[in-house]
Design an enzyme around this catalytic site. Structure first.
Site, PDB file in Angstrom:
ATOM      1  N   PHE A 219       0.845  -1.189   0.000  1.00  0.00           N
ATOM      2  CA  PHE A 219       0.000   0.000   0.000  1.00  0.00           C
ATOM      3  C   PHE A 219       0.881   1.240   0.000  1.00  0.00           C
ATOM      4  O   PHE A 219       2.066   1.190   0.352  1.00  0.00           O
ATOM      5  CB  PHE A 219      -0.927   0.011   1.224  1.00  0.00           C
ATOM      6  CG  PHE A 219      -0.208   0.046   2.545  1.00  0.00           C
ATOM      7  CD1 PHE A 219       0.076   1.252   3.176  1.00  0.00           C
ATOM      8  CD2 PHE A 219       0.196  -1.134   3.162  1.00  0.00           C
ATOM      9  CE1 PHE A 219       0.752   1.290   4.379  1.00  0.00           C
ATOM     10  CE2 PHE A 219       0.864  -1.121   4.373  1.00  0.00           C
ATOM     11  CZ  PHE A 219       1.142   0.097   4.992  1.00  0.00           C
ATOM     12  N   CYS A 220       0.292   2.363  -0.420  1.00  0.00           N
ATOM     13  CA  CYS A 220       0.968   3.651  -0.396  1.00  0.00           C
ATOM     14  C   CYS A 220      -0.095   4.740  -0.244  1.00  0.00           C
ATOM     15  O   CYS A 220      -1.264   4.447  -0.019  1.00  0.00           O
ATOM     16  CB  CYS A 220       1.812   3.859  -1.658  1.00  0.00           C
ATOM     17  SG  CYS A 220       0.871   3.714  -3.195  1.00  0.00           S
ATOM     18  N   THR A 221       0.285   5.995  -0.363  1.00  0.00           N
ATOM     19  CA  THR A 221      -0.620   7.091  -0.039  1.00  0.00           C
ATOM     20  C   THR A 221      -1.847   7.126  -0.945  1.00  0.00           C
ATOM     21  O   THR A 221      -2.982   7.126  -0.468  1.00  0.00           O
ATOM     22  CB  THR A 221       0.115   8.444  -0.128  1.00  0.00           C
ATOM     23  OG1 THR A 221       1.309   8.375   0.653  1.00  0.00           O
ATOM     24  CG2 THR A 221      -0.766   9.576   0.379  1.00  0.00           C
TER      25      THR A 221
ATOM     26  N   ILE B 269      -4.048   4.648   0.763  1.00  0.00           N
ATOM     27  CA  ILE B 269      -4.474   4.950   2.131  1.00  0.00           C
ATOM     28  C   ILE B 269      -5.590   5.989   2.147  1.00  0.00           C
ATOM     29  O   ILE B 269      -6.548   5.880   2.920  1.00  0.00           O
ATOM     30  CB  ILE B 269      -3.279   5.465   2.961  1.00  0.00           C
ATOM     31  CG1 ILE B 269      -2.169   4.424   3.006  1.00  0.00           C
ATOM     32  CG2 ILE B 269      -3.713   5.831   4.380  1.00  0.00           C
ATOM     33  CD1 ILE B 269      -0.818   4.995   3.417  1.00  0.00           C
TER      34      ILE B 269
END
Length: 304
Positions: free
Chosen positions: A177-179, A206
């Site tokens: 996952f990332c922003t 996120i």
């Protein structure tokens, strides 16, 4: 209460062969509608965060999607009472998110998208290795339960982490996952190229998870770093508790602000040892000029 500014984080991978023309048109659209922020263009697509009025942001997004190659551009929204950017920039880059590995192409090979409402079930599976693809300072502000920290200083470090710590024979299921989702597009593509078979990533990142999943059901802990003057957002996507060092742009907690190595606009515990006395004198003068410009209602040339 309606917020004054809409903030849209956007990206899309697509083959763009005339990015100079796209740059000129997008810059004109942003200027014409009072939209600020930073947008990156490369031959592989578009990536950025913009902010403005509801009408202004919608108009710029419509302009971007009017290009058939960018019609699928995704975006996530949050809101603020103050403009989080000081100006609008459209920059040309080699990559819209820099992994530094030639040939990685999410339009050809990409991991399995997992919607926010299915994410908790996936990452609660003990057979799934959960990896945070963001940098160490982002991880320290907040992350998901059970997530591993690659301890990277930039996304360019991620391939080295994979070669050292991950093994396609041992790690059969990997979730990342990332922003906003863009780093994971490349990270999952890279892992698939390295022989990993089951690779998943959080669709929308996120920010989309925080938007869709109620806090009482959430497995997210802490705040999410964002690349604007808000520094971080909480689970309600409201500005969080961190501020930013104007010398090194690292997020600062309340403990950092109380540290004797913190001087506003000059240094913080993260960068104090790396700065010379001459550097700090220069930063003090820059900070003084910025404050004077703000008092006069002007924008100092050093601001970004």
């Amino acid at each position: 209460m309606e917020h004054q500014f809409v903030i849209a984080a956007l990206y899309h991978f697509a083959r763009l062969d005339n990015i100079e023309a796209v740059q000129a048109g997008l810059r004109e659209a942003m200027d014409a509608h009072g939209v600020k922020g930073t947008v990156l263009l490369a031959e592989e697509g578009i990536n950025g965060t913009i902010a403005g009025s509801r009408a202004g942001v919608d108009t710029v997004l419509d302009f971007i999607r009017s290009d058939p190659r960018l019609a699928g551009t995704r975006h996530k929204e949050s809101f603020a009472d103050e403009m989080p950017f000081r100006r609008g920039k459209v920059r040309l880059k080699k990559e819209i998110v820099t992994l530094g590995v030639p040939g990685v192409d999410p339009t050809v090979n990409v991991g399995r998208y997992v919607s926010p409402d299915q994410w908790n079930a996936l990452i609660s599976d003990p057979d799934v290795l959960l990896v945070d693809t963001r940098n160490r300072y982002e991880f320290r502000m907040g992350t998901f339960e059970r997530a591993l920290d690659p301890d990277t200083t930039s996304f360019r470090d991620f391939p080295d982490y994979v070669s050292r710590e991950l093994d396609p024979e041992k790690h059969r299921k990997v979730a990342m996952f990332c922003t906003g989702g863009i780093r994971c597009e490349k990270a999952t593509s890279y892992l698939l190229d390295q022989g990993f078979e089951e690779v998943y990533h959080l669709e929308g990142g996120i920010l989309k998870y925080l938007e869709d999943v109620p806090e009482e059901d959430s497995l997210w802990r802490g705040e999410c770093f964002v690349f604007d003057d808000r520094v971080g957002v909480d689970h309600d996507l409201k500005p969080g508790s961190y501020s930013m060092c104007r010398a090194c742009r690292m997020p600062l907690s309340e403990d950092d602000l109380d540290n004797n190595r913190y001087e506003e606009g000059v240094s913080c515990p993260h960068c104090h040892a790396d700065r010379s006395d001459a550097d700090r004198d220069r930063y003090r003068e820059r900070d003084r000029q910025m404050r004077l410009a703000a008092e006069r209602g002007l924008q100092h040339l050093g601001q970004s």
